[in-house]
Design a protein around this motif. Structure first.
Motif: not given
Length: 281
Positions: A94-95, A99-101, A119-121
């Motif tokens: 998921g996010l 992944v943000q990095a 995955y909507h959160g």
């Protein structure tokens, strides 16, 4: 093939973790019976272990897309549009912050990077949780999210992207392919070890150049599958670059147990050069 003998061939790369895409209109995708490609679910889960390492401090912000989903946007420091832009698609976890990095890493190289959340959160922390989340993904809704992400990158006044690309790993690698199939305007797509498509007709809608990255020790995508994939890509007539490493599945994930620093660094160098050539020209 080992890194020092990697084969660099111009063909169209295509990869699907959830299986083959549908023919016909680019945005249409088909349901598939298994999320794990050529191996069993237990074998596939064994390929993934999420470590507890802390991700670097994030530098982006959350935004809302036109389909109602949330995404993570990272922009180059002090940059103004128009900017080359990339849709970032998460692994099966998921996010998460890792992944943000990655998204921040792309922004540091001069791209407007937008990480979607299919995955909507929700975020998985165990292989069982992640596999359950993969199975809950609605193909049509995910495609709408990717189309909305592309529209955001083209229309946001901070970005106004003249050229766009996509990148994804594992599950996200498959969806990076689907993005290229659904969005003919896409200039580039990077697929890290997503399950390949070997039907040239299914690949024919792609106009983007594609970089496909695979590991020869990946049991879910063995070398013979990559070879069949390469042949199909060549028949599809779309350019791409295929690179194989003497590494396992998920070798480029620094938060995973199978991380291979040497192969990951080489793959990132390939990715960086490919994106610069296709998106910054």
């Amino acid at each position: 093939m080992r890194p020092d003998m990697k084969r660099l061939t111009w063909v169209l790369a295509a990869a699907l973790m959830l299986g083959a895409c549908a023919t016909g209109k680019p945005a249409e995708v088909s349901r598939t019976p298994s999320a794990t490609g050529a191996v069993s679910e237990e074998e596939f889960k064994a390929m993934h272990t999420l470590r507890k390492d802390a991700a670097p401090e994030r530098k982006g912000q959350q935004v809302e897309l036109s389909d109602g989903s949330k995404a993570y946007l990272s922009l180059p420091p002090n940059a103004k549009g128009p900017l080359p832009a990339i849709i970032v698609i998460h692994e099966w976890w998921g996010l998460n912050e890792h992944v943000q990095a990655w998204t921040d890493r792309l922004a540091a190289e001069g791209y407007a990077a937008l990480a979607v959340d299919l995955y909507h959160g929700k975020v998985g922390t165990t292989p069982d949780e992640a596999l359950a989340l993969v199975k809950q993904v609605d193909d049509d809704q995910a495609t709408k999210t990717l189309l909305a992400a592309h529209a955001f990158l083209k229309g946001d006044p901070r970005i106004q992207a003249p050229r766009t690309g996509s990148i994804g790993w594992c599950f996200g690698g498959g969806w990076s392919l689907r993005t290229a199939m659904a969005i003919p305007e896409l200039s580039a797509a990077v697929i890290y070890y997503g399950h390949p498509v070997t039907d040239p007709q299914q690949l024919s809608t792609i106009k983007a150049q594609v970089l496909g990255i695979f590991g020869t020790k990946d049991k879910s995508i063995p070398p013979e599958t990559v070879q069949a994939f390469e042949k199909a890509l060549e028949e599809a007539g779309v350019r791409s670059r295929i690179v194989e490493y003497d590494a396992d599945h998920a070798f480029a994930n620094p938060s995973g147990a199978r991380y291979d620093e040497r192969a990951a660094a080489s793959a990132w160098a390939e990715t960086s050069a490919f994106l610069a050539r296709t998106l910054k020209r």
